[in-house]
Design an enzyme around this catalytic site. Structure first.
Site, PDB file in Angstrom:
ATOM      1  N   ASP A 218       0.995  -1.054  -0.077  1.00  0.00           N
ATOM      2  CA  ASP A 218       0.058  -0.087  -0.058  1.00  0.00           C
ATOM      3  C   ASP A 218       0.925   1.251   0.018  1.00  0.00           C
ATOM      4  O   ASP A 218       1.845   1.307   0.709  1.00  0.00           O
ATOM      5  CB  ASP A 218      -0.832  -0.088   1.255  1.00  0.00           C
ATOM      6  CG  ASP A 218      -1.990   0.790   1.265  1.00  0.00           C
ATOM      7  OD1 ASP A 218      -2.911   0.878   0.431  1.00  0.00           O
ATOM      8  OD2 ASP A 218      -1.938   1.837   2.060  1.00  0.00           O
ATOM      9  N   GLU A 277       1.688  -0.528  -4.990  1.00  0.00           N
ATOM     10  CA  GLU A 277       0.509   0.440  -5.239  1.00  0.00           C
ATOM     11  C   GLU A 277       1.418   1.591  -5.187  1.00  0.00           C
ATOM     12  O   GLU A 277       1.721   2.454  -4.139  1.00  0.00           O
ATOM     13  CB  GLU A 277      -0.283   0.278  -4.234  1.00  0.00           C
ATOM     14  CG  GLU A 277      -1.558   1.227  -4.535  1.00  0.00           C
ATOM     15  CD  GLU A 277      -2.315   2.217  -3.599  1.00  0.00           C
ATOM     16  OE1 GLU A 277      -3.115   2.714  -3.895  1.00  0.00           O
ATOM     17  OE2 GLU A 277      -1.473   2.361  -2.533  1.00  0.00           O
TER      18      GLU A 277
HETATM   19  C1  NOJ Z   1      -4.416   2.672  -1.028  1.00  0.00           C
HETATM   20  C2  NOJ Z   1      -5.633   2.066  -0.644  1.00  0.00           C
HETATM   21  O1  NOJ Z   1      -6.035   1.100  -1.913  1.00  0.00           O
HETATM   22  C3  NOJ Z   1      -6.787   2.853  -0.285  1.00  0.00           C
HETATM   23  O2  NOJ Z   1      -7.952   2.053  -0.043  1.00  0.00           O
HETATM   24  C4  NOJ Z   1      -6.406   3.630   1.214  1.00  0.00           C
HETATM   25  O3  NOJ Z   1      -7.306   4.342   1.777  1.00  0.00           O
HETATM   26  C5  NOJ Z   1      -4.906   4.262   1.149  1.00  0.00           C
HETATM   27  N1  NOJ Z   1      -4.106   3.439   0.330  1.00  0.00           N
HETATM   28  C6  NOJ Z   1      -4.474   4.569   2.145  1.00  0.00           C
HETATM   29  O4  NOJ Z   1      -3.984   3.500   3.071  1.00  0.00           O
END
Ligand code: NOJ
Ligand code: CA
Length: 557
Positions: A218, A277
């Site tokens: 993440d 991500e």
């Molecule tokens: C990316 C995640 O996919 C999302 O759902 C989240 O709110 C943010 N990162 C913060 O962790």
């Protein structure tokens, strides 16, 4: 721990020591609280997923990615983690996690878990300790605390705003403030701190030892930060002046962290995988995806693309090249838990402002559901034809649309409250799956679900789609089964001389994928049809349709 979970990938059903399984895998994202509810309390849980392993196997996915299932107060759908090495009691137990892992492995399905390293939750033991400790203490060094400005520290250290709206700094009452790039319940960790680094290595090892096959990382681009004073202004942060030296994002030294992680991943056989991500410009993505780093990175370009042949073709071209440069395979994503579902994006007129559309409860402009379904199936079949891995999001195989009219009191996404209602948020793509065609919960437990399932979701129920050969579910099953047989080398050759509304290429082995983005039929190339995203009637590729076919003269093997 059982021998099975220690050995992980050697469990029955999975090929031994296949270190490249991820390169062209179909990965199905599960948002656990909304997938399947085993005990009828309205919250999806791990035994619920275990009960659906047969469904996942029949769907034909290679891996599942589980969004966070860790203990959490759900200030951000579980991306606010209280404890990285446990399971939220509302969702299950560690023993139930092991059962799920074993069941998936036995079915030949690998497992990726979500790691949230940029921030903990504010209930994490470290943050609680930091709050109970004075300014300057060791406990505060694990996070990003700064003295406030003004005579008594009553002003934030800078004017930075958080992703979910409102200030990015929160005061703790003693003149210090802490940084949270997301919700205040998500304090940012200080990755310059050694203990923070060690702790995450321990967490990664904890799950890898249990037999988890990979990790989704993440906010992978934001861990390394330069907080040298004076802090820049928000306007400066947003200005295009930083290159690789933005104070908060995509800093070169973030890759030192991932090099350490890679050393750990490579101690396993097969090596554990990871996907970043990372919201960074395409040309910086390959750094995250390098074999010395995380190995793969999400390509979100199609989430933002309009329904347009030229746009799709150039995104495909560019990403295949980037993946090649980094030694990774490309990734393809049409939907996830953060965006409006693609069946709805494509049902709206091109260029619709999705935030505005959500804000008005999805009334205007009215989605053209039939067109959305048609385009979504065509786009899915196109991405499944590409080299690389495809990330699917639960419910897209049912053709689920976004639920835009959830009542305000049901909304959970912090963006809704923190933006003062200006942003509706992401709950509309997180509504539980309709398993049954009847009953108040459509088969998602006995009690009302944590997010209400609209009554008209009965049209999308698994139960009815399973027995309908023309359903979106039947189409996904077919497409995934064919893909499994057809995927070979990670290359494609563009077909030239096709109309501008067409994206067409051939893949090694002699099969072709043709997508007609236009509203008029185009001629179907000669050859035997393998699968099509909408029914074929003659020698044409109908409007908004993808067809896979053997090149003329080549036959099914
Ligand atoms: C990316 C995640 O996919 C999302 O759902 C989240 O709110 C943010 N990162 C913060 O962790
Ligand atoms: Ca439950």
């Amino acid at each position: 721990m059982t021998a099975l979970s220690v050995l992980g990938n050697t469990a029955a059903g999975l090929p031994r020591q296949d270190a490249t399984w991820w390169r062209q895998a179909v990965v199905y994202q599960i948002y656990p609280r909304s997938f399947a509810d085993s005990n009828g309390d309205g919250i999806g849980d791990l035994p619920g997923i275990t009960g659906k392993v047969g469904y996942l196997r029949e769907l034909g996915v290679d891996a599942v990615w589980l969004s966070p299932f860790y203990p959490s107060a759900l200030a951000d759908g579980g991306y606010d983690v209280d404890d990285y090495r446990d399971v939220d009691p509302r969702i299950g137990t560690l023993a139930q996690f092991d059962e799920l892992l074993a069941a998936l492995h036995a079915a030949g399905i690998r497992v990726i878990v979500d790691i949230v390293p940029n921030h903990t939750s504010n209930r994490h033991v470290w943050f609680q300790e930091a709050l109970a400790s004075p300014p300057g203490s060791r406990a505060r060094e694990r996070y990003v605390f700064r003295p406030g400005l003004g005579e008594h520290g009553e002003l934030p250290p800078s004017d930075w705003t958080s992703t979910f709206g409102g200030p990015a700094w929160e005061p703790v009452g003693d003149g210090e403030w802490y940084l949270h790039l997301f919700a205040p319940e998500q304090p940012d960790l200080n990755w310059a701190d050694d203990e923070v680094r060690q702790e995450f290595l321990t967490t990664l090892k904890f799950w890898a030892d249990r037999g988890v096959d990979g990790f989704r990382i993440d906010v992978a681009h934001a861990l390394a930060k330069d907080l040298t004073e004076p802090l820049p202004s928000q306007a400066d942060l947003e200005a295009d002046i930083w290159g690789g030296a933005h104070p908060l994002e995509d800093r070169d030294e973030v890759h030192d962290i991932y090099r350490d992680w890679r050393r750990l991943f490579d101690q396993y056989d097969p090596p554990r995988t990871a996907v970043a991500e990372a919201w960074v410009p395409a040309h910086r993505r390959s750094r995250y995806a390098s074999p010395e780093g995380l190995g793969q990175a999400f390509n979100f370009d199609l989430l933002e693309a309009q329904w347009d042949a030229t746009g799709f073709a150039s995104i495909i071209d560019k990403n295949l090249e980037l993946a090649h440069e980094s030694g990774a395979s490309s990734t393809w994503v049409l939907s996830n838990h953060d965006v409006v579902r693609h069946a709805t994006r494509y049902a709206l007129p091109d260029g619709t402002d999705l935030d505005a559309w959500l804000r008005h409860d999805g009334t205007e402009p009215a989605p053209d559901e039939e067109r959305g379904r048609r385009r979504a199936r065509a786009a899915t079949l196109l991405t499944l034809a590409l080299p690389g891995s495809a990330y699917l999001y639960q419910g897209e195989e049912l053709g689920l649309p976004e639920v835009a009219d959830l009542p305000a009191e049901a909304l959970q996404d912090p963006t809704f409250l923190r933006s003062g209602g200006a942003q509706k948020g992401r709950d509309g793509c997180r509504v539980p799956l309709p398993w049954a065609s009847h009953g108040p919960t459509l088969g998602f437990g006995d009690e009302l679900a944590h997010l209400p399932v609209p009554a008209d979701f009965d049209r999308f129920a698994v139960e009815s789609q399973e027995v309908d050969p023309g359903s979106t579910l039947a189409f996904y099953r077919r497409a995934l089964a064919e893909r499994r047989r057809l995927q070979t080398a990670e290359t494609l050759d563009w077909l030239t001389g096709t109309p501008t509304t067409v994206v067409a290429f051939t893949r090694p082995g002699g099969w072709t994928s043709v997508t007609n983005f236009g509203s008029e039929p185009v001629p179907l190339p000669a050859g035997q049809v393998i699968v099509s995203s909408s029914p074929l009637t003659g020698q044409d590729v109908p409007a908004e349709t993808t067809v896979w076919l053997w090149q003329d003269g080549l036959r099914d093997r």
